[in-house]
Design a protein around this motif. Structure first.
Motif, PDB file in Angstrom:
ATOM      1  N   LYS A   1     -19.301 -70.163  16.330  1.00  0.00           N
ATOM      2  CA  LYS A   1     -18.765 -71.227  15.462  1.00  0.00           C
ATOM      3  C   LYS A   1     -17.627 -71.455  15.089  1.00  0.00           C
ATOM      4  O   LYS A   1     -17.095 -72.392  14.990  1.00  0.00           O
ATOM      5  N   LYS A   2     -17.113 -70.350  14.722  1.00  0.00           N
ATOM      6  CA  LYS A   2     -15.497 -70.142  14.432  1.00  0.00           C
ATOM      7  C   LYS A   2     -14.765 -70.941  15.813  1.00  0.00           C
ATOM      8  O   LYS A   2     -13.786 -71.593  15.445  1.00  0.00           O
ATOM      9  N   LEU A   3     -15.162 -70.491  16.944  1.00  0.00           N
ATOM     10  CA  LEU A   3     -14.420 -71.042  18.281  1.00  0.00           C
ATOM     11  C   LEU A   3     -14.736 -72.550  18.179  1.00  0.00           C
ATOM     12  O   LEU A   3     -13.821 -73.235  18.450  1.00  0.00           O
ATOM     13  N   ASN A   4     -15.905 -72.789  18.044  1.00  0.00           N
ATOM     14  CA  ASN A   4     -15.978 -74.486  18.040  1.00  0.00           C
ATOM     15  C   ASN A   4     -15.463 -75.143  16.858  1.00  0.00           C
ATOM     16  O   ASN A   4     -14.674 -76.223  17.128  1.00  0.00           O
ATOM     17  N   ALA A   5     -15.134 -74.551  15.726  1.00  0.00           N
ATOM     18  CA  ALA A   5     -14.348 -75.229  14.755  1.00  0.00           C
ATOM     19  C   ALA A   5     -13.033 -75.291  14.987  1.00  0.00           C
ATOM     20  O   ALA A   5     -12.540 -76.307  14.573  1.00  0.00           O
ATOM     21  N   GLN A   6     -12.575 -74.225  15.919  1.00  0.00           N
ATOM     22  CA  GLN A   6     -11.157 -74.231  16.249  1.00  0.00           C
ATOM     23  C   GLN A   6     -10.878 -75.055  17.557  1.00  0.00           C
ATOM     24  O   GLN A   6      -9.838 -75.059  17.883  1.00  0.00           O
ATOM     25  N   HIS A   7     -12.094 -75.598  18.199  1.00  0.00           N
ATOM     26  CA  HIS A   7     -11.965 -76.375  19.432  1.00  0.00           C
ATOM     27  C   HIS A   7     -11.382 -75.429  20.546  1.00  0.00           C
ATOM     28  O   HIS A   7     -10.584 -75.797  21.340  1.00  0.00           O
ATOM     29  N   ILE A   8     -11.979 -74.078  20.833  1.00  0.00           N
ATOM     30  CA  ILE A   8     -11.560 -73.248  21.739  1.00  0.00           C
ATOM     31  C   ILE A   8     -12.651 -73.150  22.449  1.00  0.00           C
ATOM     32  O   ILE A   8     -13.851 -72.688  21.922  1.00  0.00           O
ATOM     33  N   SER A   9     -12.628 -73.512  23.624  1.00  0.00           N
ATOM     34  CA  SER A   9     -13.688 -73.236  24.938  1.00  0.00           C
ATOM     35  C   SER A   9     -14.072 -72.069  25.186  1.00  0.00           C
ATOM     36  O   SER A   9     -13.056 -70.985  25.005  1.00  0.00           O
ATOM     37  N   PHE A  10     -15.084 -71.803  25.325  1.00  0.00           N
ATOM     38  CA  PHE A  10     -15.658 -70.326  25.759  1.00  0.00           C
ATOM     39  C   PHE A  10     -16.732 -70.493  27.177  1.00  0.00           C
ATOM     40  O   PHE A  10     -17.202 -71.828  27.206  1.00  0.00           O
ATOM     41  N   GLU A  11     -17.036 -69.216  27.624  1.00  0.00           N
ATOM     42  CA  GLU A  11     -17.952 -69.466  28.685  1.00  0.00           C
ATOM     43  C   GLU A  11     -18.748 -68.147  29.068  1.00  0.00           C
ATOM     44  O   GLU A  11     -18.169 -67.205  28.167  1.00  0.00           O
ATOM     45  N   ASP A  12     -19.673 -67.907  29.413  1.00  0.00           N
ATOM     46  CA  ASP A  12     -20.245 -66.578  29.885  1.00  0.00           C
ATOM     47  C   ASP A  12     -19.622 -66.118  31.144  1.00  0.00           C
ATOM     48  O   ASP A  12     -18.621 -66.604  31.528  1.00  0.00           O
ATOM     49  N   TRP A  13     -20.239 -64.926  31.476  1.00  0.00           N
ATOM     50  CA  TRP A  13     -19.490 -64.287  32.716  1.00  0.00           C
ATOM     51  C   TRP A  13     -19.630 -64.878  33.859  1.00  0.00           C
ATOM     52  O   TRP A  13     -18.400 -64.906  34.414  1.00  0.00           O
ATOM     53  N   ALA A  14     -20.643 -65.783  33.991  1.00  0.00           N
ATOM     54  CA  ALA A  14     -20.478 -66.529  35.424  1.00  0.00           C
ATOM     55  C   ALA A  14     -19.726 -67.871  35.246  1.00  0.00           C
ATOM     56  O   ALA A  14     -19.445 -68.487  36.420  1.00  0.00           O
ATOM     57  N   GLY A  15     -19.058 -68.286  34.097  1.00  0.00           N
ATOM     58  CA  GLY A  15     -18.365 -69.348  34.048  1.00  0.00           C
ATOM     59  C   GLY A  15     -18.997 -70.660  33.588  1.00  0.00           C
ATOM     60  O   GLY A  15     -18.450 -71.644  33.295  1.00  0.00           O
ATOM     61  N   LYS A  16     -20.218 -70.585  33.054  1.00  0.00           N
ATOM     62  CA  LYS A  16     -20.799 -71.663  32.371  1.00  0.00           C
ATOM     63  C   LYS A  16     -20.403 -71.997  31.123  1.00  0.00           C
ATOM     64  O   LYS A  16     -20.470 -71.024  30.208  1.00  0.00           O
ATOM     65  N   GLU A  17     -19.866 -73.113  30.887  1.00  0.00           N
ATOM     66  CA  GLU A  17     -19.198 -73.743  29.381  1.00  0.00           C
ATOM     67  C   GLU A  17     -20.314 -73.277  28.647  1.00  0.00           C
ATOM     68  O   GLU A  17     -21.318 -73.893  28.569  1.00  0.00           O
TER      69      GLU A  17
ATOM     70  N   GLY B   1     -21.734 -70.870  27.592  1.00  0.00           N
ATOM     71  CA  GLY B   1     -22.723 -70.167  27.922  1.00  0.00           C
ATOM     72  C   GLY B   1     -22.427 -68.541  26.970  1.00  0.00           C
ATOM     73  O   GLY B   1     -21.375 -68.371  26.931  1.00  0.00           O
ATOM     74  N   ILE B   2     -23.790 -68.125  26.794  1.00  0.00           N
ATOM     75  CA  ILE B   2     -23.476 -66.682  26.288  1.00  0.00           C
ATOM     76  C   ILE B   2     -24.228 -65.638  27.295  1.00  0.00           C
ATOM     77  O   ILE B   2     -25.376 -65.848  27.504  1.00  0.00           O
ATOM     78  N   THR B   3     -23.348 -64.827  27.634  1.00  0.00           N
ATOM     79  CA  THR B   3     -24.382 -63.752  28.451  1.00  0.00           C
ATOM     80  C   THR B   3     -24.856 -62.645  27.581  1.00  0.00           C
ATOM     81  O   THR B   3     -24.360 -62.160  26.515  1.00  0.00           O
ATOM     82  N   LEU B   4     -26.232 -62.310  28.302  1.00  0.00           N
ATOM     83  CA  LEU B   4     -26.832 -61.300  27.665  1.00  0.00           C
ATOM     84  C   LEU B   4     -27.062 -60.178  28.401  1.00  0.00           C
ATOM     85  O   LEU B   4     -27.524 -60.323  29.483  1.00  0.00           O
ATOM     86  N   ARG B   5     -26.333 -59.076  27.980  1.00  0.00           N
ATOM     87  CA  ARG B   5     -26.315 -57.911  29.261  1.00  0.00           C
ATOM     88  C   ARG B   5     -27.560 -57.393  29.161  1.00  0.00           C
ATOM     89  O   ARG B   5     -28.470 -57.520  28.231  1.00  0.00           O
TER      90      ARG B   5
END
Length: 153
Positions: A108-124, A126-130
Motif C-alpha cells: 500500500k505504501k509503494l502504491n501511494a508513492q507510485h513505486i512499481s513492484f513485482e514478484d520473483w518471476a517478474g509479474k507486475e 505480483g507477490i511471491t509466496l515462498r
C-alpha cells in the motif's frame, strides 16, 4: 600425593588450553558492519531509502556531501555513496532485502508513492509466496539496484 597433584595439574592444563583455543579471536565469526550502495544522485537516493524504509540517518565522519549513512539496527548500517556514472543493469539475484511486519501494508505504501513492484518471476504487482509461507516482492531503487521486501520473522 605427588602423582595426584601432577595428574590434576595436567588435566587442568589440558582443559584450560582447550577453553582458550575455543575463545581464540580467530574462531569468532565476522559480523556485518555495513553495506555500501553506489548512487548517482545522493539526495534522491537518501529521500528514497528514508521514506520507503523509514530508515534513520546517522552521523557519518566524512562530511563531504558524498555520503549518507543509515542505521539498520543490529544488522549494521547502509552507506549511500555519491558517484555512480550512467545507468547500470543490475541482476535481481543481487539485491538488498528488508523484512517488514506486513508485505500487504508495505505494498500500500509503494502504491501511494507510485513505486512499481513485482514478484520473483517478474509479474507486475505480483507477490511471491515462498514454500515456507513468507511473502516477498521486488522493486528497484532510483539507480536500478534491486530490493526485496518480505515478511520473514
Amino acid at each position: 600425593m605427588k602423582q595426584i597433584f601432577l595428574t590434576t595439574a595436567i588435566l587442568f592444563s589440558i582443559i584450560f588450553n582447550k577453553a582458550m583455543a575455543q575463545n581464540n579471536a580467530g574462531s569468532t565469526p565476522a559480523v556485518l558492519n555495513h553495506i555500501a550502495v553506489y548512487v548517482s544522485d545522493l539526495k534522491q537516493s537518501t529521500v528514497f531509502y528514508e521514506s520507503v524504509f523509514n530508515l534513520k540517518i546517522i552521523p557519518e565522519p566524512f562530511h563531504d556531501n558524498r555520503h549518507t549513512w543509515f542505521s539498520l539496527g543490529p544488522a549494521g548500517q547502509l552507506h549511500l555513496i555519491q558517484g555512480l556514472k550512467g545507468t547500470q543493469n543490475f541482476d535481481k539475484n543481487e539485491h538488498l532485502c528488508f523484512s517488514v511486519p506486513s508485505v500487504d501494508e508495505f505494498v500500500k505504501k509503494l502504491n501511494a508513492q507510485h513505486i512499481s513492484f513485482e514478484d520473483w518471476a517478474g509479474k507486475e504487482k505480483g507477490i511471491t509466496l515462498r514454500v515456507d509461507g513468507v511473502k516477498q516482492i521486488y522493486f528497484k531503487d532510483p539507480d536500478g539496484h534491486w530490493l526485496e521486501v518480505n515478511d520473514a520473522k
